[in-house]
Design a protein around this motif. Sequence first.
Motif, mmCIF file in Angstrom:
data_model
loop_
_atom_site.group_PDB
_atom_site.id
_atom_site.type_symbol
_atom_site.label_atom_id
_atom_site.label_comp_id
_atom_site.label_asym_id
_atom_site.label_seq_id
_atom_site.Cartn_x
_atom_site.Cartn_y
_atom_site.Cartn_z
ATOM 1 N N TRP A 72 -4.246 6.426 4.318
ATOM 2 C CA TRP A 72 -4.756 5.805 3.090
ATOM 3 C C TRP A 72 -3.942 4.567 2.730
ATOM 4 O O TRP A 72 -3.626 4.303 1.581
ATOM 5 C CB TRP A 72 -4.747 6.819 1.950
ATOM 6 N N ARG A 73 -3.569 3.797 3.757
ATOM 7 C CA ARG A 73 -2.839 2.548 3.543
ATOM 8 C C ARG A 73 -3.552 1.424 4.278
ATOM 9 O O ARG A 73 -3.860 1.555 5.460
ATOM 10 C CB ARG A 73 -1.400 2.669 4.070
ATOM 11 N N PRO A 94 0.807 -1.236 0.000
ATOM 12 C CA PRO A 94 0.000 0.000 0.000
ATOM 13 C C PRO A 94 0.831 1.273 0.000
ATOM 14 O O PRO A 94 0.345 2.324 -0.432
ATOM 15 C CB PRO A 94 -0.821 -0.117 1.283
ATOM 16 N N THR A 95 2.071 1.210 0.465
ATOM 17 C CA THR A 95 2.906 2.411 0.467
ATOM 18 C C THR A 95 3.321 2.824 -0.936
ATOM 19 O O THR A 95 3.803 3.938 -1.145
ATOM 20 C CB THR A 95 4.179 2.184 1.306
ATOM 21 N N ALA A 96 3.141 1.928 -1.914
ATOM 22 C CA ALA A 96 3.563 2.228 -3.289
ATOM 23 C C ALA A 96 2.412 2.754 -4.142
ATOM 24 O O ALA A 96 2.633 3.174 -5.276
ATOM 25 C CB ALA A 96 4.158 0.982 -3.940
ATOM 26 N N ASP A 97 1.178 2.712 -3.629
ATOM 27 C CA ASP A 97 0.025 3.125 -4.429
ATOM 28 C C ASP A 97 -0.032 4.646 -4.549
ATOM 29 O O ASP A 97 0.077 5.360 -3.560
ATOM 30 C CB ASP A 97 -1.276 2.628 -3.799
ATOM 31 N N SER A 98 -0.239 5.116 -5.751
ATOM 32 C CA SER A 98 -0.331 6.564 -5.964
ATOM 33 C C SER A 98 -1.638 6.980 -6.611
ATOM 34 O O SER A 98 -1.852 8.170 -6.848
ATOM 35 C CB SER A 98 0.842 7.036 -6.837
ATOM 36 N N ASP A 99 -2.521 6.015 -6.892
ATOM 37 C CA ASP A 99 -3.716 6.378 -7.653
ATOM 38 C C ASP A 99 -4.989 5.693 -7.165
ATOM 39 O O ASP A 99 -5.985 5.662 -7.884
ATOM 40 C CB ASP A 99 -3.511 6.060 -9.134
ATOM 41 N N ILE A 100 -4.999 5.142 -5.951
ATOM 42 C CA ILE A 100 -6.224 4.522 -5.443
ATOM 43 C C ILE A 100 -7.177 5.623 -5.002
ATOM 44 O O ILE A 100 -6.894 6.369 -4.060
ATOM 45 C CB ILE A 100 -5.927 3.582 -4.254
ATOM 46 N N GLY A 101 -8.302 5.761 -5.688
ATOM 47 C CA GLY A 101 -9.275 6.784 -5.335
ATOM 48 C C GLY A 101 -8.773 8.195 -5.526
ATOM 49 O O GLY A 101 -9.355 9.145 -4.979
ATOM 50 N N GLY A 102 -7.675 8.349 -6.271
ATOM 51 C CA GLY A 102 -7.127 9.679 -6.499
ATOM 52 C C GLY A 102 -6.314 10.206 -5.329
ATOM 53 O O GLY A 102 -5.951 11.387 -5.310
ATOM 54 N N ILE A 103 -6.006 9.357 -4.326
ATOM 55 C CA ILE A 103 -5.219 9.759 -3.161
ATOM 56 C C ILE A 103 -3.908 8.987 -3.180
ATOM 57 O O ILE A 103 -3.902 7.763 -3.311
ATOM 58 C CB ILE A 103 -5.980 9.491 -1.852
ATOM 59 N N ASP A 104 -2.802 9.672 -3.025
ATOM 60 C CA ASP A 104 -1.476 9.071 -3.109
ATOM 61 C C ASP A 104 -1.077 8.524 -1.737
ATOM 62 O O ASP A 104 -0.667 9.274 -0.853
ATOM 63 C CB ASP A 104 -0.466 10.112 -3.580
#
Length: 266
Positions: free
Chosen positions: A124-125, A105-115
């Motif tokens: 948001w992790r 989850p620390t690598a996600d930059s586009d889930i729901g438009g939140i980095d």
Amino acid sequence: FTEPVFFQQNNTFAARGRLDAIPLTMQDNLTRANYDVKIIDGAIVLSDLDVAMNAGDREKLIDLAEEKKMEAEITMTEIMGDQVFNTAVGANDIDSIPRLISETPTADSDIGGIDSSASAQTYWRNQVYATAVTAFGTAQAGINAMDTLLNLCTFGKQGPTIIITTKAIFTLYQLALTANVRYSKLEDGDAGFKNLLYATLPLMFDDNCPTGDLFMIDTNGIRLKILAQGNMKSTSFEHSHTQLVESMLMYVFCNLTMGSRRTQGK
């Protein structure tokens, strides 16, 4: 689709003396996660010859149009199941559970438009227990892993409400329970999923769940959203201008959305 995200507390709340002033500070503790509307669709095509061969009353063996529609509905649900646990989400696919409840989850930059890779977006992790359980029943390793993940996902009254895993892991958990096995049905819906209980949470399996994975899901924070005008809709049959066939389209406008990510775990 949008989902409200409460990312911090209202700092005007505190323990005070009876005559202490309560600050009237404006709060900006709400943001929104945004998700694209995705389309899942297909076609039902009938040849005029097949329709003619199934005409009449006593003579016909099946209602061809109704059977074809049922076939399409079954196919649609199979595709939806594949989409929900898709591990290779493309531009046209819905945001699947493995994508929303990520292994990194620390690598996600586009889930729901939140980095979620940004240091300010740690809320948001989702939670992750990544240590491999090589022998589920040895020294209660499997139960310990589940306990650890559940504790990570729980914040006060917020936390997972269901657990979904593979048939293999479901069986290992069942064996670990020995004489304490209990079966129940979910209260909502008529699906009648076979499930066990873990810490009062229904634990069930899904054929589409990726091998070796177990998801603890907060159903209050993740949901399948569907547009009212695209909820398993079907067009009317229309005849082709170039072939002896008639066709109809079936479609759904939907996506998986998430408003609370920290209460989800993998």
